[in-house]
Design an enzyme around this catalytic site. Structure first.
Site, PDB file in Angstrom:
ATOM      1  CD  GLU A  90     -73.900  47.048 -84.400  1.00 43.19           C
ATOM      2  OE1 GLU A  90     -73.626  46.625 -85.526  1.00 43.19           O
ATOM      3  OE2 GLU A  90     -73.545  46.469 -83.541  1.00 43.19           O
ATOM      4  CG  LEU A 113     -79.078  44.889 -61.865  1.00 41.94           C
ATOM      5  CD1 LEU A 113     -79.131  43.712 -60.783  1.00 41.94           C
ATOM      6  CD2 LEU A 113     -80.502  45.313 -61.823  1.00 41.94           C
ATOM      7  CB  CYS A 120     -76.937  54.874 -77.575  1.00 43.09           C
ATOM      8  SG  CYS A 120     -75.863  54.367 -78.820  1.00 43.09           S
ATOM      9  CE  LYS A 148     -78.242  58.763 -80.902  1.00 43.37           C
ATOM     10  NZ  LYS A 148     -78.989  57.645 -81.985  1.00 43.37           N
ATOM     11  CE  LYS A 180     -69.100  52.570 -72.566  1.00 44.14           C
ATOM     12  NZ  LYS A 180     -69.724  51.158 -73.236  1.00 44.14           N
ATOM     13  NE  ARG A 183     -70.877  60.876 -79.064  1.00 43.53           N
ATOM     14  CZ  ARG A 183     -70.983  59.938 -80.242  1.00 43.53           C
ATOM     15  NH1 ARG A 183     -71.881  60.444 -81.102  1.00 43.53           N
ATOM     16  NH2 ARG A 183     -70.174  59.016 -80.380  1.00 43.53           N
TER      17      ARG A 183
HETATM   18  C1  UDX Z   1     -75.248  51.373 -75.277  1.00 45.97           C
HETATM   19  C2  UDX Z   1     -75.733  49.767 -75.390  1.00 45.97           C
HETATM   20  O1  UDX Z   1     -75.372  49.057 -74.290  1.00 45.97           O
HETATM   21  C3  UDX Z   1     -75.515  49.197 -76.770  1.00 45.97           C
HETATM   22  O2  UDX Z   1     -76.289  48.196 -76.760  1.00 45.97           O
HETATM   23  C4  UDX Z   1     -75.976  50.072 -77.783  1.00 45.97           C
HETATM   24  O3  UDX Z   1     -75.752  49.800 -78.982  1.00 45.97           O
HETATM   25  C5  UDX Z   1     -75.503  51.545 -77.578  1.00 45.97           C
HETATM   26  O4  UDX Z   1     -76.056  52.192 -76.228  1.00 45.97           O
HETATM   27  P1  UDX Z   1     -72.839  52.569 -74.789  1.00 45.97           P
HETATM   28  O5  UDX Z   1     -73.656  53.935 -74.727  1.00 45.97           O
HETATM   29  O6  UDX Z   1     -71.586  52.100 -75.317  1.00 45.97           O
HETATM   30  O7  UDX Z   1     -73.848  51.392 -75.273  1.00 45.97           O
HETATM   31  O8  UDX Z   1     -72.606  52.420 -73.166  1.00 45.97           O
HETATM   32  P2  UDX Z   1     -73.217  51.354 -71.978  1.00 45.97           P
HETATM   33  O9  UDX Z   1     -72.091  50.525 -71.479  1.00 45.97           O
HETATM   34  O10 UDX Z   1     -74.554  50.599 -72.264  1.00 45.97           O
HETATM   35  O11 UDX Z   1     -73.358  52.465 -70.827  1.00 45.97           O
HETATM   36  C6  UDX Z   1     -74.308  53.534 -71.110  1.00 45.97           C
HETATM   37  C7  UDX Z   1     -74.387  54.502 -69.832  1.00 45.97           C
HETATM   38  O12 UDX Z   1     -75.098  53.821 -68.746  1.00 45.97           O
HETATM   39  C8  UDX Z   1     -73.057  54.761 -69.196  1.00 45.97           C
HETATM   40  O13 UDX Z   1     -73.014  56.116 -68.846  1.00 45.97           O
HETATM   41  C9  UDX Z   1     -72.872  53.946 -67.924  1.00 45.97           C
HETATM   42  O14 UDX Z   1     -71.903  54.516 -66.977  1.00 45.97           O
HETATM   43  C10 UDX Z   1     -74.199  53.799 -67.602  1.00 45.97           C
HETATM   44  N1  UDX Z   1     -74.544  52.483 -66.856  1.00 45.97           N
HETATM   45  C11 UDX Z   1     -74.262  51.319 -67.295  1.00 45.97           C
HETATM   46  C12 UDX Z   1     -75.021  52.920 -65.487  1.00 45.97           C
HETATM   47  O15 UDX Z   1     -74.983  53.778 -64.929  1.00 45.97           O
HETATM   48  N2  UDX Z   1     -75.400  51.532 -64.735  1.00 45.97           N
HETATM   49  C13 UDX Z   1     -75.181  50.467 -65.398  1.00 45.97           C
HETATM   50  O16 UDX Z   1     -75.580  49.458 -64.443  1.00 45.97           O
HETATM   51  C14 UDX Z   1     -74.752  50.355 -66.569  1.00 45.97           C
END
Ligand code: UDX
Length: 450
Positions: free
Chosen positions: A151, A250, A260, A263, A320, A327
């Site tokens: 997923e 970026l 995710c 982990k 976010k 988490r």
């Molecule tokens: C992520 C993946 O995007 C998704 O495809 C997977 O199935 C599950 O893990 P998610 O954990 O919901 O999804 O959040 P995501 O939007 O990817 O952000 C993850 C973390 O990265 C957040 O803490 C966010 O703040 C950080 N982030 C994201 C950055 O620091 N910089 C960025 O440019 C993008």
């Protein structure tokens, strides 16, 4: 065909709701009776835009049901999706207890040939183990096959990510399983990548870990930008026009969190080690992220020496925007350090407060607007780029704070704007703006002595 989904967390519930939305009959199984009753009424147990409506509509129209009665659900299912959690164990490996509990229940109750589809993120080779386990434990004279179907949804955009996914990856070992899954997903009209089971499991880890690596890479570049007078936002923009790099992920900041990336980076690193191989890029990704989390805290400590008795506005608690999930949110360990320093914390988040209270039931003042948090504060930390926070004008900080010193972990403001204000503004990968006069800062230092 009868589809059953085991687990109603982000993955399971969104999978079930979206499959019913494209016309399938879906039963979602969970062990929590109260949760099941809530979902039947169209109330999602998780905060996820658009999900309540999907639950309600498809439940009312008779395509989506919820139950704790797994025996009945698994009895005559054609397809069983497993979407339960695979949390991190202390050593970084993935805990598969929930997955195997579901498998035991399936083996004991299935009375019809079925395909078990594993959506949970599991280490490479787990689907083979699951199939062996099912074959060894199955009670009735039936055939059970296993497919991997990772997923890729992100929290906060999970429904859209599923209904309009960029790709569906299915890992199968037989043509029959491939055809069945293609039939299930026909209604989505999305590209389908067919691989073997182990490759599909690896696609998931490699995708998440690559995104985490991209973030850690930008965070390191950001830290170096500060040393050499470059601006990471401009650097990212300049890079983003190259289609080989792309314009996503970026954004430098205070590190990635969530259920995710932390982990899955640790799990893949652990798995590689277990196979006698070191994934050096993933190791570095994890180390950079750990260090990045405390970057602003360290700057505050350098600036003030001690933070004892200082009033700190904490803006944004969730990992976010768009989710109430905490988490691995950088806010949690930072608040710990601030409290240990003896700082007074006034915290604001549009949806994350209730969950944060479970982590810190006392010792923090929670407020319902960012303005209340900023009033008379000695410094502000921004941990999440919620719109409610980003849209605040810098003049509000200037007007409300005792000393307007901002540590912005998500680069919510333009450096140019900060320059025009009587504030001190620290962000990530950009020049710190130090406009406060020594006189203003000495007020804080005097307060600390008293
Ligand atoms: C992520 C993946 O995007 C998704 O495809 C997977 O199935 C599950 O893990 P998610 O954990 O919901 O999804 O959040 P995501 O939007 O990817 O952000 C993850 C973390 O990265 C957040 O803490 C966010 O703040 C950080 N982030 C994201 C950055 O620091 N910089 C960025 O440019 C993008």
């Amino acid at each position: 065909m009868k589809i059953v989904v085991a687990g109603t967390g982000y993955v399971g519930l969104v999978t079930g709701a979206c499959l019913s939305e494209i016309g399938h009959n879906v039963t979602c199984v969970d062990i929590d009776k109260n949760k099941v009753e809530m979902m039947k009424q169209g109330i999602s147990p998780i905060y996820e835009p658009g999900l309540d409506e999907l639950l309600k509509r498809n439940h009312d129209e008779g395509r989506l049901d919820f139950t704790i009665d797994y025996k009945n659900a698994y009895k005559d299912a054609d397809l069983i999706f497993i979407g339960v959690g695979t949390p991190e164990r202390e050593d970084g490996s993935a805990n598969l207890d929930y997955v195997f509990n579901v498998c035991r229940q399936i083996a004991e109750n299935a009375e019809k040939d079925c395909l078990v589809v594993v959506k949970s993120t599991v280490p490479i080779g787990t689907n083979d183990r699951i199939e062996e386990f099912l074959k060894e434990n199955v009670k009735n004279d039936i055939q059970i096959e296993v497919a991997s179907n990772p997923e890729f949804l992100a929290q906060g955009t999970a429904v859209v990510d599923t209904l309009y996914a960029k790709r569906i990856v299915i890992g199968v070992e037989s043509k029959k399983a491939e055809e069945l899954l293609k039939e299930v997903y026909e209604g989505y009209n999305q590209p389908i990548v067919v691989t073997n089971r182990r490759s599909a499991e690896m696609v998931k880890y490699a995708s998440n870990d690559f995104l985490a690596l991209k973030i850690s890479f930008m965070n390191e570049i950001a830290n170096f930008c500060e040393m050499v007078g470059a601006d990471v936002e401009d650097v990212a923009k300049g890079m983003s026009f190259d289609p080989r790099i792309g314009d996503k992920f970026l954004n430098a900041g205070i590190g990635y969190g969530g259920s995710c990336f932390p982990k899955d980076t640790k799990a893949l690193h652990w798995l590689a080690n277990d196979n006698g191989y070191e994934l050096k890029t993933i190791k570095a990704t994890i180390e950079v992220n750990e260090n990045q989390k405390y970057k602003l805290f360290r700057q505050a400590k350098n600036k003030f020496g001690s933070l004892k008795g200082l009033k700190v506005a904490v803006l944004g608690l969730t990992f976010k925007p768009g989710t109430d999930d905490l988490r691995e949110a950088p806010s949690i360990p930072n608040v710990r350090r601030l409290l240990d320093e003896g700082a007074e914390i006034i915290a604001y988040d549009p949806v994350g407060v209730e969950n944060f209270k479970k982590v810190y039931p006392s010792g923090i003042t929670y407020v319902s607007t960012p303005e209340e948090a900023l009033k008379d504060a000695d410094m502000a930390f921004i941990f999440t780029e919620w719109n409610e926070i980003k849209s605040l004008d810098l003049s509000v900080y200037e007007d409300l704070m005792y000393t307007p010193i901002i540590f912005d972990g998500r680069n919510c403001y333009k450096v140019k704007e900060a320059k025009e204000r009587q504030i001190d503004y620290y962000s990530i990968g950009r020049k710190a703006i130090l406009n406060l006069e020594e006189k203003a800062l000495s007020k804080v230092k005097t307060a600390m002595v008293i």
